[in-house]
Design a protein around this motif. Structure first.
Motif, PDB file in Angstrom:
ATOM      1  N   ILE A 286       0.852  -1.200   0.000  1.00 50.80           N
ATOM      2  CA  ILE A 286       0.000   0.000   0.000  1.00 50.80           C
ATOM      3  C   ILE A 286       0.885   1.247   0.000  1.00 50.80           C
ATOM      4  N   GLY A 287       0.311   2.375  -0.380  1.00 50.63           N
ATOM      5  CA  GLY A 287       1.079   3.630  -0.436  1.00 50.63           C
ATOM      6  C   GLY A 287       2.224   3.457  -1.418  1.00 50.63           C
ATOM      7  N   GLY A 288       3.414   3.814  -0.984  1.00 51.22           N
ATOM      8  CA  GLY A 288       4.577   3.721  -1.864  1.00 51.22           C
ATOM      9  C   GLY A 288       4.884   2.298  -2.294  1.00 51.22           C
ATOM     10  N   SER A 289       4.382   1.331  -1.564  1.00 55.16           N
ATOM     11  CA  SER A 289       4.639  -0.066  -1.920  1.00 55.16           C
ATOM     12  C   SER A 289       3.608  -0.602  -2.908  1.00 55.16           C
TER      13      SER A 289
ATOM     14  N   SER B 120       6.505  -4.400   1.650  1.00 58.33           N
ATOM     15  CA  SER B 120       6.285  -3.505   2.788  1.00 58.33           C
ATOM     16  C   SER B 120       7.638  -3.157   3.381  1.00 58.33           C
ATOM     17  N   LYS B 121       7.950  -1.881   3.288  1.00 61.53           N
ATOM     18  CA  LYS B 121       9.253  -1.447   3.806  1.00 61.53           C
ATOM     19  C   LYS B 121       9.380  -1.837   5.278  1.00 61.53           C
ATOM     20  N   THR B 122       8.337  -1.577   6.043  1.00 63.86           N
ATOM     21  CA  THR B 122       8.392  -1.829   7.488  1.00 63.86           C
ATOM     22  C   THR B 122       7.944  -3.237   7.863  1.00 63.86           C
ATOM     23  N   PHE B 123       7.134  -3.838   7.022  1.00 62.01           N
ATOM     24  CA  PHE B 123       6.464  -5.113   7.284  1.00 62.01           C
ATOM     25  C   PHE B 123       5.628  -5.062   8.566  1.00 62.01           C
TER      26      PHE B 123
ATOM     27  N   THR C 236       2.724  -2.861   8.278  1.00 62.19           N
ATOM     28  CA  THR C 236       1.552  -2.117   7.813  1.00 62.19           C
ATOM     29  C   THR C 236       0.296  -2.999   7.841  1.00 62.19           C
TER      30      THR C 236
ATOM     31  N   THR D 231      -1.307  -4.359   4.503  1.00 64.72           N
ATOM     32  CA  THR D 231      -0.512  -5.338   3.766  1.00 64.72           C
ATOM     33  C   THR D 231      -0.437  -6.665   4.520  1.00 64.72           C
TER      34      THR D 231
ATOM     35  N   GLY E 101       9.286   5.428   1.220  1.00 67.26           N
ATOM     36  CA  GLY E 101       8.256   4.605   0.571  1.00 67.26           C
ATOM     37  C   GLY E 101       7.776   5.189  -0.744  1.00 67.26           C
ATOM     38  N   ARG E 102       7.506   6.503  -0.754  1.00 71.46           N
ATOM     39  CA  ARG E 102       6.924   7.107  -1.961  1.00 71.46           C
ATOM     40  C   ARG E 102       7.950   7.344  -3.075  1.00 71.46           C
TER      41      ARG E 102
ATOM     42  N   GLU F 222       2.232  13.828   0.498  1.00 66.58           N
ATOM     43  CA  GLU F 222       2.825  13.238   1.702  1.00 66.58           C
ATOM     44  C   GLU F 222       4.165  13.937   1.991  1.00 66.58           C
TER      45      GLU F 222
ATOM     46  N   GLN G  66       6.697  11.626   7.278  1.00 66.87           N
ATOM     47  CA  GLN G  66       5.239  11.568   7.045  1.00 66.87           C
ATOM     48  C   GLN G  66       4.507  11.311   8.359  1.00 66.87           C
TER      49      GLN G  66
ATOM     50  N   VAL H 165       0.535  10.774   8.890  1.00 66.55           N
ATOM     51  CA  VAL H 165      -0.309   9.606   8.634  1.00 66.55           C
ATOM     52  C   VAL H 165      -0.419   8.717   9.871  1.00 66.55           C
TER      53      VAL H 165
ATOM     54  N   LYS I 264      -3.751   6.094  12.060  1.00 68.46           N
ATOM     55  CA  LYS I 264      -3.419   4.668  12.202  1.00 68.46           C
ATOM     56  C   LYS I 264      -3.577   4.248  13.659  1.00 68.46           C
TER      57      LYS I 264
HETATM   58  O1  F6P Z   1       0.966   5.875   4.518  1.00 70.39           O
HETATM   59  C1  F6P Z   1       2.174   5.976   5.152  1.00 70.39           C
HETATM   60  C2  F6P Z   1       3.224   5.042   4.623  1.00 70.39           C
HETATM   61  O2  F6P Z   1       4.216   4.998   5.589  1.00 70.39           O
HETATM   62  C3  F6P Z   1       3.790   5.455   3.285  1.00 70.39           C
HETATM   63  O3  F6P Z   1       4.723   6.453   3.366  1.00 70.39           O
HETATM   64  C4  F6P Z   1       4.306   4.162   2.772  1.00 70.39           C
HETATM   65  O4  F6P Z   1       4.557   4.239   1.410  1.00 70.39           O
HETATM   66  C5  F6P Z   1       3.163   3.246   3.148  1.00 70.39           C
HETATM   67  O5  F6P Z   1       2.737   3.724   4.410  1.00 70.39           O
HETATM   68  C6  F6P Z   1       3.467   1.777   3.186  1.00 70.39           C
HETATM   69  O6  F6P Z   1       4.422   1.426   4.129  1.00 70.39           O
HETATM   70  P1  F6P Z   1       5.155   0.041   4.108  1.00 70.39           P
HETATM   71  O7  F6P Z   1       5.901  -0.087   2.828  1.00 70.39           O
HETATM   72  O8  F6P Z   1       6.080   0.065   5.286  1.00 70.39           O
HETATM   73  O9  F6P Z   1       4.139  -1.042   4.234  1.00 70.39           O
END
Ligand code: F6P
Length: 550
Positions: free
Chosen positions: A156-159, A208-211, A213, A216, A272-273, A358, A510, A513, A517
Motif C-alpha cells: 500500500i502507499g509507496g509499496s 512492505s518497507k516496514t512489514f 503495515t 498489507t 516509501g513514496r 505526503e 510523514q 499519517v 493509524k
Molecule cells: O501511509 C504511510 C506510509 O508509511 C507510506 O509512506 C508508505 O509508502 C506506506 O505507508 C506503506 O508502508 P510500508 O511499505 O512500510 O508497508
C-alpha cells in the motif's frame, strides 16, 4: 550536515516577488505574447527527448529572475549537493534520502555512514534480474510444476502506487504475465482479486518497507490462508515457491514464513513514496522484463544528472518547482492539475499525489516553528481528453486559478496517427484556449455570423466569454518508453524536493499519517470487544450505529 533553515518569506527575493506580484497579478498573457515575439524562445527548455514550453505562464523575465534569486537565497545549490551525497536531510527520522543512488551508475560512490551503498544496490539489482528471468522464462515454477501466469503485488502507499502506476504506464512493453495489485484492507478488494487466481500458477510479491503495515499484513494473511486451503493440496513448504517479499524488516518477513532467499532487501534511506526504483519495483521488472526496468532506472539517472548539473535557468525540475511556488505562494492557487494526453498515464496523478502531498503537506518549518505561508500543493488530474469532458469547465470558466501541466507524446505507440493527431490537436488546443480565452468581441462576431437575435445575444454573451490567462506548462516528450517514463517521474520527484527546500520543510517524513493509524487500532479493539470507550459524541454515535447494524 543538515539543510539550512531559512524562512523563505524573510528573504530579499521573496519581498521583491511580493512587489512584483502586485504588478503581475493584472498582467495578461495575451498581451505578454503580443509584446514579445520571442517569448516562447525564452521560456522553453529542451533536454534529451523532452521539451517544456512554459511560456504560457503569467510571468516575464523579471519573474523568473526573482524566482531564481529565491532559489539561490535559500541555498538550493548546496541542498541539492547534500541530497545526492547522502547527507541526513530527513532529520526527523535521522536518515539520508537516496532514491537517486538506486539508479546511479555502477561506478558511482555514494556513502551512507561511511559505506559505499552502490555495491549492495547492484547486488539487489542482480537478484531482481535473475528472479525476473527465471519467472518469465518459466524456469521457476509453482508447486505443481507449472510456470507462473499471474503476479500479485500486495502493498500500500509507496509499496503499491509506484509499481501500479509504472506497470500501467508500460503496458505496451508488457510480457505474458497477468499482474494484479492488492492494496486496500477492504476485504472486497482482495476477494475480487482472489476470484481471478489459480494458486498453482500465481506468484505473490509482498511489499512492505516496514512489514508492519496493517493493510498489507492483513491482505497477506488472507492470501496465505486461501493458498493453504485444503482444496488446493498445498503445504507449508509450497509457500517458499509462491511468496516473495520486499522489505527492510528481515525479522518480521521470516516470522511470516517467507524463505530468506526470497527476500529482496531495501534500505531505510529509501522513502516509501520514492521506492519504485528499489526492489519495490520487482513487480515492474516482472511485468516488463528486467531490461526495461533497467532502462526505466537509466532514464531517472539521466534526469538526476540534468537536475544536479544544469544551471537553474536551464533546469527542468527547478523551473517547474519555481513556477509552482509563484502560483501557490503569490497568486494563492490551491491546487495543480496534471493532464497526461495518454491513457497509459492514468495512474500518474494518484501516484504523484502521494509523492507531492505526503512530502510537502507540512506546516512546521525545519526550525520547528509553525510556518506562516502556504506549502504543499494539491495535485489532481486525469488523462486528456477524458478530463476535458469532466472537469475542464471549471478550469476554463470557474473562479479558481488552477495551473496545469499538460504532458503529451509526439509518437503514438501503435502508430495510429488517425487517433493520435486527434488526441494531440486537443492537447494543443486546450493550452491555447486556456491562455487566449475568448473575448466579448469574438463571441459577438460568432453570434453575428450565426444570425442570433440581439436580445438572445445580449443574454448569452457573458456566459460564452472565456477570460483566458490560465497558466499551463506543456511537457512534450518524444515517445512513452521505460526510459522517458523514468525521466518524467524523476522530474517530478526533484520538483517536490526543490519546493520542500524553498518552503523550509522536511519533505521526507510523514508523521501526519500516524495519528489516524493509532486511532484505528484502538477503535478496532473496541469493535472486536463491542465496548465503545470514550469518544466525541459524533464518533461514539457512528460506532454504535455500526455495531448495532452489522
Ligand atoms: O501511509 C504511510 C506510509 O508509511 C507510506 O509512506 C508508505 O509508502 C506506506 O505507508 C506503506 O508502508 P510500508 O511499505 O512500510 O508497508
Amino acid at each position: 550536515m543538515a539543510l539550512n533553515t531559512i524562512n523563505p518569506t524573510e528573504t530579499n527575493a521573496w519581498k521583491k516577488l511580493e512587489m512584483h506580484y502586485n504588478e503581475m497579478q493584472k498582467a495578461s498573457m495575451q498581451e505578454l505574447f503580443q509584446l514579445d515575439a520571442t517569448r516562447t524562445e525564452k521560456f522553453n527548455l529542451k533536454w534529451n527527448d523532452f521539451l517544456i514550453d512554459y511560456s504560457k505562464n503569467i510571468i516575464n523575465q523579471e519573474t523568473l529572475q526573482l524566482l531564481l534569486e529565491l532559489a539561490d537565497e535559500v541555498g538550493l545549490k548546496s541542498a541539492i549537493a547534500e541530497y545526492f551525497d547522502g547527507a541526513i536531510i530527513n532529520q526527523t527520522e535521522n536518515r539520508a534520502v537516496l532514491h537517486t543512488a538506486l539508479r546511479a551508475q555502477e561506478s558511482a560512490v555514494i556513502n551512507v555512514d561511511g559505506n559505499n551503498v552502490i555495491p549492495e544496490i547492484y547486488e539487489v539489482k542482480n537478484k531482481i534480474k535473475k528472479f525476473t528471468n527465471e519467472v518469465t522464462s518459466g524456469e521457476r515454477m509453482g508447486y505443481t510444476g507449472k510456470p507462473f501466469t499471474d503476479v500479485v503485488n500486495i502493498g500500500i502507499g509507496g509499496s503499491d502506487l509506484g509499481p501500479a502506476m509504472a506497470v500501467e504506464a508500460l503496458q505496451f512493453y508488457k510480457n505474458h504475465l497477468n499482474v494484479h495489485f492488492v492494496s486496500n484492507v477492504d476485504g472486497d478488494h482482495i476477494n475480487e482479486i482472489i476470484k481471478k487466481l489459480n494458486p498453482e500458477t500465481t506468484l505473490f510479491v509482498i511489499v512492505s518497507k516496514t512489514f508492519t503495515t496493517q493493510e498489507t499484513l492483513t491482505n497477506s494473511e488472507t492470501i496465505r490462508k486461501w493458498f493453504l486451503s485444503r482444496d488446493f493440496g498445498t503445504t507449508q513448504e509450497d509457500i517458499a515457491k509462491h511468496f516473495v517479499a520486499v522489505s527492510t524488516n528481515m525479522q518480521k518477513v521470516t516470522e511470516f514464513g517467507i524463505n530468506p532467499n526470497n527476500v529482496f532487501p531495501m534500505w531505510d534511506w529509501v522513502g516509501g513514496r520514492f521506492s519504485l526504483w528499489s526492489a519495490v519495483g520487482l513487480t515492474i521488472s516482472l511485468a516488463v522484463g528486467y531490461d526495461n526496468f533497467d532502462e526505466f532506472l537509466q532514464g531517472a539517472n539521466e534526469m538526476d544528472e540534468h537536475f544536479r548539473t544544469a544551471n537553474f535557468d536551464q533546469n527542468m525540475p527547478v523551473t517547474l518547482a519555481l513556477l509552482s511556488i509563484w502560483y501557490n505562494n503569490f497568486f494563492g492557487a490551491e491546487s495543480e492539475a496534471l493532464i497526461p494526453y495518454t491513457q497509459y498515464l492514468q495512474k500518474l496523478a494518484p501516484y504523484l499525489q502521494q509523492g507531492t502531498m505526503e512530502s510537502n503537506g507540512k506546516s512546521v518549518g525545519r526550525d520547528g516553528k509553525t510556518i506562516n505561508y502556504q506549502t504543499g500543493t494539491i495535485i489532481w488530474g486525469e488523462p486528456g481528453t477524458n478530463a476535458q469532458h469532466a472537469f475542464f469547465q471549471l478550469i476554463h470558466q470557474g473562479t479558481k486559478l488552477i495551473p496545469a501541466d499538460f504532458i503529451g507524446f509526439v509518437t503514438p505507440l501503435y502508430g495510429d496517427y488517425d487517433h493520435h493527431d486527434k488526441l494531440m490537436s486537443n492537447f494543443f488546443a486546450q493550452t491555447e484556449a486556456l491562455m487566449h480565452g475568448k473575448t466579448e468581441a469574438q463571441v459577438q462576431a460568432e453570434f453575428d455570423k450565426q444570425g442570433i437575435s440581439e436580445d438572445k445575444a445580449k443574454f448569452l454573451l457573458p456566459f460564452k466569454v472565456f477570460t483566458g490567462n490560465k497558466p499551463t506548462n506543456t511537457i512534450l516528450i518524444q515517445k512513452l518508453s521505460p526510459k522517458t517514463l523514468g525521466s518524467l517521474i524523476a522530474l517530478y520527484e526533484h520538483k517536490i524536493f526543490v519546493q520542500g527546500v524553498i518552503w523550509n520543510i522536511f519533505s521526507f517524513d510523514q508523521w501526519g499519517v500516524e495519528l489516524g493509524k493509532q486511532l484505528a487500532n484502538s477503535i478496532l479493539d473496541e469493535i472486536n470487544t463491542k465496548t465503545i470507550k470514550s469518544h466525541d459524541s459524533s464518533t461514539a454515535f457512528l460506532l454504535n450505529h455500526f455495531l448495532m447494524n452489522k
